[in-house]
Design a protein around this motif. Structure first.
Motif, mmCIF file in Angstrom:
data_model
loop_
_atom_site.group_PDB
_atom_site.id
_atom_site.type_symbol
_atom_site.label_atom_id
_atom_site.label_comp_id
_atom_site.label_asym_id
_atom_site.label_seq_id
_atom_site.Cartn_x
_atom_site.Cartn_y
_atom_site.Cartn_z
ATOM 1 N N VAL A 67 0.839 -1.203 0.000
ATOM 2 C CA VAL A 67 0.000 0.000 0.000
ATOM 3 C C VAL A 67 0.872 1.250 0.000
ATOM 4 C CG1 VAL A 67 -1.675 1.330 1.338
ATOM 5 C CG2 VAL A 67 -1.963 -1.139 1.068
ATOM 6 N N ARG A 68 1.937 1.224 0.771
ATOM 7 C CA ARG A 68 2.861 2.369 0.804
ATOM 8 C C ARG A 68 3.486 2.599 -0.567
ATOM 9 N NH1 ARG A 68 8.404 2.705 2.293
ATOM 10 N NH2 ARG A 68 8.979 4.730 3.167
ATOM 11 N N SER A 69 3.918 1.523 -1.218
ATOM 12 C CA SER A 69 4.514 1.659 -2.551
ATOM 13 C C SER A 69 3.483 2.103 -3.578
ATOM 14 C CB SER A 69 5.127 0.318 -2.978
ATOM 15 O OG SER A 69 5.702 0.399 -4.258
ATOM 16 N N ALA A 70 2.257 1.605 -3.481
ATOM 17 C CA ALA A 70 1.216 1.997 -4.432
ATOM 18 C C ALA A 70 0.906 3.491 -4.324
ATOM 19 C CB ALA A 70 -0.048 1.172 -4.192
ATOM 20 N N ARG A 71 0.911 4.007 -3.113
ATOM 21 C CA ARG A 71 0.677 5.441 -2.942
ATOM 22 C C ARG A 71 1.838 6.255 -3.497
ATOM 23 N NH1 ARG A 71 -1.477 5.259 3.343
ATOM 24 N NH2 ARG A 71 -3.611 4.540 2.901
ATOM 25 N N ARG A 72 3.039 5.804 -3.233
ATOM 26 C CA ARG A 72 4.210 6.554 -3.693
ATOM 27 C C ARG A 72 4.290 6.592 -5.213
ATOM 28 N NH1 ARG A 72 7.624 3.971 -1.072
ATOM 29 N NH2 ARG A 72 8.557 2.609 -2.638
ATOM 30 N N HIS A 73 3.963 5.502 -5.860
ATOM 31 C CA HIS A 73 4.048 5.438 -7.317
ATOM 32 C C HIS A 73 2.712 5.744 -7.995
ATOM 33 C CE1 HIS A 73 8.125 3.865 -7.198
ATOM 34 N NE2 HIS A 73 7.747 2.990 -6.296
ATOM 35 N N ARG A 74 1.698 6.093 -7.189
ATOM 36 C CA ARG A 74 0.384 6.472 -7.714
ATOM 37 C C ARG A 74 -0.157 5.421 -8.683
ATOM 38 N NH1 ARG A 74 1.411 12.601 -9.465
ATOM 39 N NH2 ARG A 74 3.482 11.749 -9.899
ATOM 40 N N VAL A 75 -0.224 4.199 -8.202
ATOM 41 C CA VAL A 75 -0.744 3.093 -8.997
ATOM 42 C C VAL A 75 -2.258 3.252 -9.138
ATOM 43 C CG1 VAL A 75 -1.001 0.588 -9.131
ATOM 44 C CG2 VAL A 75 1.108 1.581 -8.244
ATOM 45 N N ALA A 76 -2.752 3.227 -10.349
ATOM 46 C CA ALA A 76 -4.176 3.445 -10.606
ATOM 47 C C ALA A 76 -4.998 2.285 -10.071
ATOM 48 C CB ALA A 76 -4.419 3.612 -12.106
ATOM 49 N N SER A 77 -6.100 2.600 -9.398
ATOM 50 C CA SER A 77 -6.992 1.576 -8.864
ATOM 51 C C SER A 77 -8.338 1.551 -9.569
ATOM 52 C CB SER A 77 -7.216 1.801 -7.360
ATOM 53 O OG SER A 77 -7.819 3.069 -7.145
ATOM 54 N N VAL A 78 -8.557 2.448 -10.516
ATOM 55 C CA VAL A 78 -9.790 2.468 -11.297
ATOM 56 C C VAL A 78 -9.441 2.648 -12.765
ATOM 57 C CG1 VAL A 78 -11.195 3.385 -9.405
ATOM 58 C CG2 VAL A 78 -10.062 4.956 -10.990
ATOM 59 N N VAL A 79 -10.401 2.368 -13.623
ATOM 60 C CA VAL A 79 -10.194 2.508 -15.059
ATOM 61 C C VAL A 79 -10.015 3.983 -15.401
ATOM 62 C CG1 VAL A 79 -11.216 2.122 -17.337
ATOM 63 C CG2 VAL A 79 -11.528 0.433 -15.527
ATOM 64 N N ALA A 80 -9.060 4.266 -16.256
ATOM 65 C CA ALA A 80 -8.807 5.649 -16.668
ATOM 66 C C ALA A 80 -9.974 6.189 -17.479
ATOM 67 C CB ALA A 80 -7.512 5.717 -17.482
ATOM 68 N N ALA A 81 -9.978 7.504 -17.661
ATOM 69 C CA ALA A 81 -11.087 8.151 -18.368
ATOM 70 C C ALA A 81 -11.230 7.638 -19.781
ATOM 71 C CB ALA A 81 -10.883 9.660 -18.374
ATOM 72 N N GLU A 82 -10.137 7.305 -20.424
ATOM 73 C CA GLU A 82 -10.203 6.792 -21.786
ATOM 74 C C GLU A 82 -9.273 5.600 -21.895
ATOM 75 O OE1 GLU A 82 -9.727 8.231 -26.458
ATOM 76 O OE2 GLU A 82 -8.872 9.403 -24.827
ATOM 77 N N GLU A 83 -9.876 4.431 -22.049
ATOM 78 C CA GLU A 83 -9.089 3.207 -22.191
ATOM 79 C C GLU A 83 -8.706 3.041 -23.648
ATOM 80 O OE1 GLU A 83 -9.483 -1.629 -21.529
ATOM 81 O OE2 GLU A 83 -11.165 -0.295 -21.146
ATOM 82 N N ARG A 84 -7.443 2.733 -23.894
ATOM 83 C CA ARG A 84 -6.978 2.590 -25.259
ATOM 84 C C ARG A 84 -6.533 1.166 -25.529
ATOM 85 N NH1 ARG A 84 -6.243 7.085 -28.189
ATOM 86 N NH2 ARG A 84 -6.541 9.073 -27.131
ATOM 87 N N SER A 85 -6.702 0.789 -26.779
ATOM 88 C CA SER A 85 -6.298 -0.546 -27.196
ATOM 89 C C SER A 85 -4.790 -0.603 -27.314
ATOM 90 C CB SER A 85 -6.941 -0.889 -28.544
ATOM 91 O OG SER A 85 -6.420 -0.039 -29.555
ATOM 92 N N PRO A 86 -4.192 -1.827 -27.429
ATOM 93 C CA PRO A 86 -2.735 -1.931 -27.556
ATOM 94 C C PRO A 86 -2.175 -1.141 -28.736
ATOM 95 C CG PRO A 86 -3.681 -4.058 -27.024
ATOM 96 C CD PRO A 86 -4.822 -3.136 -27.306
#
Length: 355
Positions: free
Chosen positions: A329-348
Motif C-alpha cells: 500500500v505504501r509503494s502503491a501510494r508513492r508510485h500512484r498506482v491506478a486503482s480504477v479505469v482511466a477516463a479513456e481506455e486505449r487498445s494496444p
C-alpha cells in the motif's frame, strides 16, 4: 516549483477510493449502475466490450454486454475447460513420457516424484487459458481486464511487489523459527543429492509462476469480478474468493483454514486496492518458490499431503501478511498506482477501445 511527472503506472491525480460508491447514500448491496448501451452499429463494430471509466477492479466484468447469466455460464466454462485441459495433459504425458516417469495406467499419474510434482503444478496452470476463454467467449471482454484496470498485466508494478513479498516471507519465517526453535533443523536439512535437487528446482522455477498466477486469476480475478458484476461492494467477492482459495488447498484443520483464508482475504483486498493482480501474483509466486525450494533440500516433494498448521505458524504468517500489505500500500501510494479505469481506455495499438 514544478511537480515531477507521474509514474507511468498511475495518473497525475490520486485515484478515487474504490471502497466508496459515487453516491454515499447508495445501497452497497445493490447492483452497480448499468453502463450505457452503445448504438447498434457500435455494438457490431467489435467483439470486445470495455469497462466504463472509473470502474474499480471488482467491476471490470460489468461492461455494456454484461447480462445476469454471463458470470454464471462463464464459471461453468472455466470449470469444464480446466478439467478437460488437465485430463488431456495427463493423457498426453502418460503416452509420451519416458519410462522413468512410471505413469500408472489406471490413474494416469506418475510414480516418479519429480514428474508428479511437475504434473501437479501443470494441471493447475492449465486453468489460465480456461479463464481467458471464458472472459473472451462468454463475457466478450478482453482477457487483460482480468489482470488490472489498465487492461493488461503491469509488469513494472509486479516487479516492485517482489521485494516486499520476499521481505514479508523472511520476517514470517524468522518469527516462526523464534516460536519453534527446534524447527530450524527441519528447515535446513539436506537429505538429497545435487542432481535430484537441481532437477526438482528447475521444475519449481519453471512451473510455479504459472501455477501461482493461475490460482490468482481464478480466485482473486474471476471470482472477485464475477461477484462485482452484481454488487457494488467488493467484499462479497473478496470473502468468496478466500473461501474457495482455502478449500482448494484442502486444509486438514482449523488453523490451516485460518491461515489460507486470511491470506485469501488479504490478497483479494490488495487486488481491489491496487487495481490489479500484480501484488497477489508476486506474493503467491515468491512464497511458493521459497517454500518448495526449501522442501526440495529434504528430498522428494509430495504435494498431495498438506502440512497442518498450528497457532504458532498462523501467528508468524499473519505478521508476514501485515508487513506485505503495509509495504504494498505504501509503494502503491508513492508510485500512484491506478486503482480504477482511466477516463479513456486505449487498445494496444493506441486507438480508443471499441465499446
Amino acid at each position: 516549483m514544478t511537480t515531477p511527472p507521474p509514474d507511468d503506472l498511475g495518473s497525475p491525480a490520486p485515484p478515487p477510493n474504490p471502497w466508496t460508491p459515487p453516491d454515499s447514500s447508495a445501497d452497497p448491496w445493490a447492483a452497480p449502475p448499468a453502463p450505457p448501451t452503445p448504438p447498434r452499429d457500435q455494438r457490431r463494430a467489435g467483439w470486445f466490450a470495455s469497462p466504463p471509466p472509473g470502474a474499480s477492479y471488482a467491476q471490470l466484468a460489468r461492461t455494456s454486454r454484461h447480462r445476469w447469466w454471463r458470470p454464471i455460464v462463464g464459471t461453468l466454462v472455466v470449470v469444464v475447460a480446466w478439467l478437460l485441459g488437465a485430463g488431456l495433459l495427463m493423457v498426453v504425458l502418460a503416452r509420451t513420457a519416458s519410462p522413468e516417469a512410471g505413469f500408472d495406467p489406471d490413474t494416469l499419474w506418475p510414480k516418479n516424484p519429480t514428474w508428479a510434482l511437475a504434473l501437479s503444478l501443470a494441471t493447475i496452470a492449465v486453468a489460465l487459458p480456461a479463464i481467458w476463454l471464458a472472459a473472451i467467449w462468454v463475457q466478450r471482454r478482453r482477457p487483460g481486464t482480468l489482470s488490472s484496470v489498465a487492461g493488461r498485466l503491469r509488469w513494472r508494478w509486479l516487479a516492485r511487489c517482489l521485494g516486499p513479498a520476499l521481505v514479508a516471507l523472511l520476517i514470517a519465517l524468522t518469527v516462526y523459527l523464534a516460536l519453534v526453535p527446534g524447527e530450524m533443523r527441519g528447515v535446513l536439512t539436506w537429505n538429497t543429492t545435487w542432481t535430484a535437487f537441481l532437477t526438482t528446482a528447475a521444475v519449481i522455477v519453471l512451473l510455479v509462476p504459472f501455477q501461482a498466477a493461475a490460482e490468482e486469476y481464478l480466485t482473486r480475478g474471476w471470482l472477485v469480478q464475477a461477484a462485482g458484476a452484481y454488487l457494488r461492494t467488493p467484499w462479497v467477492g473478496i470473502l468468496l474468493s478466500a473461501v474457495v482459495f482455502a478449500a482448494l488447498h484442502l486444509p486438514p484443520n482449523g488453523w490451516t483454514w485460518l491461515a489460507h483464508g486470511s491470506l485469501g482475504v488479504l490478497l483479494a483486498w490488495l487486488t481491489v486496492r491496487t487495481g490489479g493482480l500484480e501484488a497477489a501474483i508476486a506474493y503467491h509466486t515468491v512464497n511458493n518458490l521459497v517454500v518448495l525450494l526449501l522442501e526440495a533440500t529434504a528430498g522428494p516433494i509430495d504435494l498431495s499431503t498438506v502440512r497442518a498448521a498450528d497457532w504458532r505458524s498462523v501467528v508468524a504468517e499473519l505478521v508476514g501478511y501485515a508487513v506485505f500489505a503495509w509495504l504494498v500500500v505504501r509503494s502503491a501510494r508513492r508510485h500512484r498506482v491506478a486503482s480504477v479505469v482511466a477516463a479513456e481506455e486505449r487498445s494496444p495499438r493506441g486507438h480508443p477501445a471499441a465499446a
